[in-house]
Design a protein around this motif. Structure first.
Motif, PDB file in Angstrom:
ATOM      1  N   MET A   1      39.812  31.221  79.379  1.00  0.00           N
ATOM      2  CA  MET A   1      40.004  31.061  80.801  1.00  0.00           C
ATOM      3  C   MET A   1      39.434  29.712  81.220  1.00  0.00           C
ATOM      4  SD  MET A   1      38.472  33.301  83.957  1.00  0.00           S
ATOM      5  CE  MET A   1      39.269  34.763  83.402  1.00  0.00           C
ATOM      6  N   ARG A   2      40.177  28.974  81.965  1.00  0.00           N
ATOM      7  CA  ARG A   2      39.727  27.658  82.403  1.00  0.00           C
ATOM      8  C   ARG A   2      38.959  27.791  83.698  1.00  0.00           C
ATOM      9  NH1 ARG A   2      44.271  24.479  85.693  1.00  0.00           N
ATOM     10  NH2 ARG A   2      44.916  26.507  86.278  1.00  0.00           N
ATOM     11  N   LYS A   3      37.891  27.043  83.814  1.00  0.00           N
ATOM     12  CA  LYS A   3      37.069  27.075  85.024  1.00  0.00           C
ATOM     13  C   LYS A   3      37.029  25.688  85.618  1.00  0.00           C
ATOM     14  CE  LYS A   3      34.335  31.009  84.088  1.00  0.00           C
ATOM     15  NZ  LYS A   3      34.115  31.980  85.037  1.00  0.00           N
ATOM     16  N   LYS A   4      37.203  25.622  86.908  1.00  0.00           N
ATOM     17  CA  LYS A   4      37.108  24.355  87.616  1.00  0.00           C
ATOM     18  C   LYS A   4      35.938  24.447  88.579  1.00  0.00           C
ATOM     19  CE  LYS A   4      41.977  23.160  87.490  1.00  0.00           C
ATOM     20  NZ  LYS A   4      43.144  22.802  88.279  1.00  0.00           N
ATOM     21  N   THR A   5      35.379  23.328  88.919  1.00  0.00           N
ATOM     22  CA  THR A   5      34.274  23.320  89.873  1.00  0.00           C
ATOM     23  C   THR A   5      34.720  22.628  91.140  1.00  0.00           C
ATOM     24  OG1 THR A   5      33.447  21.259  88.951  1.00  0.00           O
ATOM     25  CG2 THR A   5      32.498  23.311  88.092  1.00  0.00           C
ATOM     26  N   GLY A   6      33.975  22.891  92.193  1.00  0.00           N
ATOM     27  CA  GLY A   6      34.286  22.261  93.471  1.00  0.00           C
ATOM     28  C   GLY A   6      35.127  23.161  94.349  1.00  0.00           C
ATOM     29  N   ALA A   7      35.222  22.787  95.626  1.00  0.00           N
ATOM     30  CA  ALA A   7      35.924  23.596  96.612  1.00  0.00           C
ATOM     31  C   ALA A   7      37.435  23.550  96.446  1.00  0.00           C
ATOM     32  CB  ALA A   7      35.527  23.154  98.015  1.00  0.00           C
ATOM     33  N   ALA A   8      37.964  22.612  95.635  1.00  0.00           N
ATOM     34  CA  ALA A   8      39.407  22.496  95.468  1.00  0.00           C
ATOM     35  C   ALA A   8      39.989  23.691  94.717  1.00  0.00           C
ATOM     36  CB  ALA A   8      39.742  21.204  94.745  1.00  0.00           C
ATOM     37  N   PHE A   9      39.188  24.380  93.929  1.00  0.00           N
ATOM     38  CA  PHE A   9      39.662  25.529  93.166  1.00  0.00           C
ATOM     39  C   PHE A   9      38.901  26.754  93.631  1.00  0.00           C
ATOM     40  CE2 PHE A   9      40.286  28.249  89.476  1.00  0.00           C
ATOM     41  CZ  PHE A   9      41.629  28.047  89.233  1.00  0.00           C
ATOM     42  N   GLN A  10      39.608  27.727  94.168  1.00  0.00           N
ATOM     43  CA  GLN A  10      38.963  28.914  94.714  1.00  0.00           C
ATOM     44  C   GLN A  10      39.614  30.179  94.188  1.00  0.00           C
ATOM     45  OE1 GLN A  10      39.312  28.413  98.977  1.00  0.00           O
ATOM     46  NE2 GLN A  10      37.221  27.693  99.085  1.00  0.00           N
ATOM     47  N   SER A  11      38.842  31.261  94.257  1.00  0.00           N
ATOM     48  CA  SER A  11      39.349  32.599  93.967  1.00  0.00           C
ATOM     49  C   SER A  11      39.324  33.374  95.271  1.00  0.00           C
ATOM     50  CB  SER A  11      38.453  33.308  92.945  1.00  0.00           C
ATOM     51  OG  SER A  11      38.434  32.618  91.729  1.00  0.00           O
ATOM     52  N   PHE A  12      40.446  33.992  95.607  1.00  0.00           N
ATOM     53  CA  PHE A  12      40.524  34.812  96.805  1.00  0.00           C
ATOM     54  C   PHE A  12      40.529  36.267  96.364  1.00  0.00           C
ATOM     55  CE2 PHE A  12      42.378  30.756  97.783  1.00  0.00           C
ATOM     56  CZ  PHE A  12      41.822  30.448  99.008  1.00  0.00           C
ATOM     57  N   LEU A  13      39.641  37.049  96.913  1.00  0.00           N
ATOM     58  CA  LEU A  13      39.480  38.448  96.542  1.00  0.00           C
ATOM     59  C   LEU A  13      39.835  39.309  97.744  1.00  0.00           C
ATOM     60  CD1 LEU A  13      38.366  40.653  94.601  1.00  0.00           C
ATOM     61  CD2 LEU A  13      36.107  40.180  95.577  1.00  0.00           C
ATOM     62  N   PHE A  14      40.783  40.224  97.563  1.00  0.00           N
ATOM     63  CA  PHE A  14      41.130  41.118  98.666  1.00  0.00           C
ATOM     64  C   PHE A  14      41.531  42.488  98.143  1.00  0.00           C
ATOM     65  CE2 PHE A  14      44.706  38.422  97.647  1.00  0.00           C
ATOM     66  CZ  PHE A  14      45.783  39.263  97.572  1.00  0.00           C
ATOM     67  N   PRO A  15      41.286  43.519  98.978  1.00  0.00           N
ATOM     68  CA  PRO A  15      41.631  44.883  98.565  1.00  0.00           C
ATOM     69  C   PRO A  15      43.146  45.053  98.492  1.00  0.00           C
ATOM     70  CG  PRO A  15      40.827  44.882 100.821  1.00  0.00           C
ATOM     71  CD  PRO A  15      40.685  43.488 100.311  1.00  0.00           C
ATOM     72  N   SER A  16      43.601  45.875  97.537  1.00  0.00           N
ATOM     73  CA  SER A  16      45.028  46.168  97.419  1.00  0.00           C
ATOM     74  C   SER A  16      45.195  47.643  97.095  1.00  0.00           C
ATOM     75  CB  SER A  16      45.651  45.301  96.321  1.00  0.00           C
ATOM     76  OG  SER A  16      45.109  45.618  95.074  1.00  0.00           O
ATOM     77  N   ALA A  17      46.423  48.101  97.052  1.00  0.00           N
ATOM     78  CA  ALA A  17      46.698  49.522  96.795  1.00  0.00           C
ATOM     79  C   ALA A  17      46.166  49.968  95.442  1.00  0.00           C
ATOM     80  CB  ALA A  17      48.195  49.782  96.889  1.00  0.00           C
ATOM     81  N   GLY A  18      46.163  49.071  94.460  1.00  0.00           N
ATOM     82  CA  GLY A  18      45.710  49.423  93.122  1.00  0.00           C
ATOM     83  C   GLY A  18      44.255  49.087  92.845  1.00  0.00           C
ATOM     84  N   GLY A  19      43.507  48.717  93.842  1.00  0.00           N
ATOM     85  CA  GLY A  19      42.098  48.348  93.672  1.00  0.00           C
ATOM     86  C   GLY A  19      41.793  47.027  94.347  1.00  0.00           C
ATOM     87  N   TRP A  20      41.681  45.949  93.541  1.00  0.00           N
ATOM     88  CA  TRP A  20      41.358  44.617  94.054  1.00  0.00           C
ATOM     89  C   TRP A  20      42.312  43.600  93.459  1.00  0.00           C
ATOM     90  CZ3 TRP A  20      37.741  43.968  97.776  1.00  0.00           C
ATOM     91  CH2 TRP A  20      36.887  45.045  97.999  1.00  0.00           C
ATOM     92  N   THR A  21      42.717  42.626  94.258  1.00  0.00           N
ATOM     93  CA  THR A  21      43.561  41.544  93.776  1.00  0.00           C
ATOM     94  C   THR A  21      42.773  40.250  93.846  1.00  0.00           C
ATOM     95  OG1 THR A  21      45.578  42.643  94.489  1.00  0.00           O
ATOM     96  CG2 THR A  21      45.712  40.279  94.141  1.00  0.00           C
ATOM     97  N   VAL A  22      42.824  39.489  92.755  1.00  0.00           N
ATOM     98  CA  VAL A  22      42.211  38.166  92.704  1.00  0.00           C
ATOM     99  C   VAL A  22      43.355  37.162  92.636  1.00  0.00           C
ATOM    100  CG1 VAL A  22      40.716  36.598  91.414  1.00  0.00           C
ATOM    101  CG2 VAL A  22      40.198  39.045  91.482  1.00  0.00           C
TER     102      VAL A  22
END
Length: 85
Positions: free
Chosen positions: A1-22
């Motif tokens: 898995m590639r990881k980037k630093t800084g605010a330009a790369f973000q993960s958005f986490l939100f609830p979904s019908a099957g649990g959580w979506t990233v």
């Protein structure tokens, strides 16, 4: 898995019908059954996104009082309004 630093790369986490979506800012999307399963999918900064229907907004108008008194009034109003303890 590639990881980037800084605010330009973000993960958005939100609830979904099957649990959580990233959803990554590069368009990659992963659905996980539990919150614990989302941890490996999170990269850099995380933004929790809640649907508007899941958010409760309460507007209070309180009289001018001392700070300690206002805290007590606010707590009492929230206890009366919120559907959970």
């Amino acid at each position: 898995m590639r990881k980037k630093t800084g605010a330009a790369f973000q993960s958005f986490l939100f609830p979904s019908a099957g649990g959580w979506t990233v959803r990554q800012s590069d368009g990659q999307e992963t659905t996980c059954a539990t919150l614990a399963e989302t941890i490996p999918a999170l990269q850099s900064e995380v933004t929790l996104a809640l649907p508007a229907r899941e958010v409760m907004v309460e507007r209070l108008t309180l009289p001018s009082r001392e700070r300690a008194e206002l805290e007590g009034m606010t707590r009492l109003q929230l206890e009366k309004t919120l559907p959970y303890p």
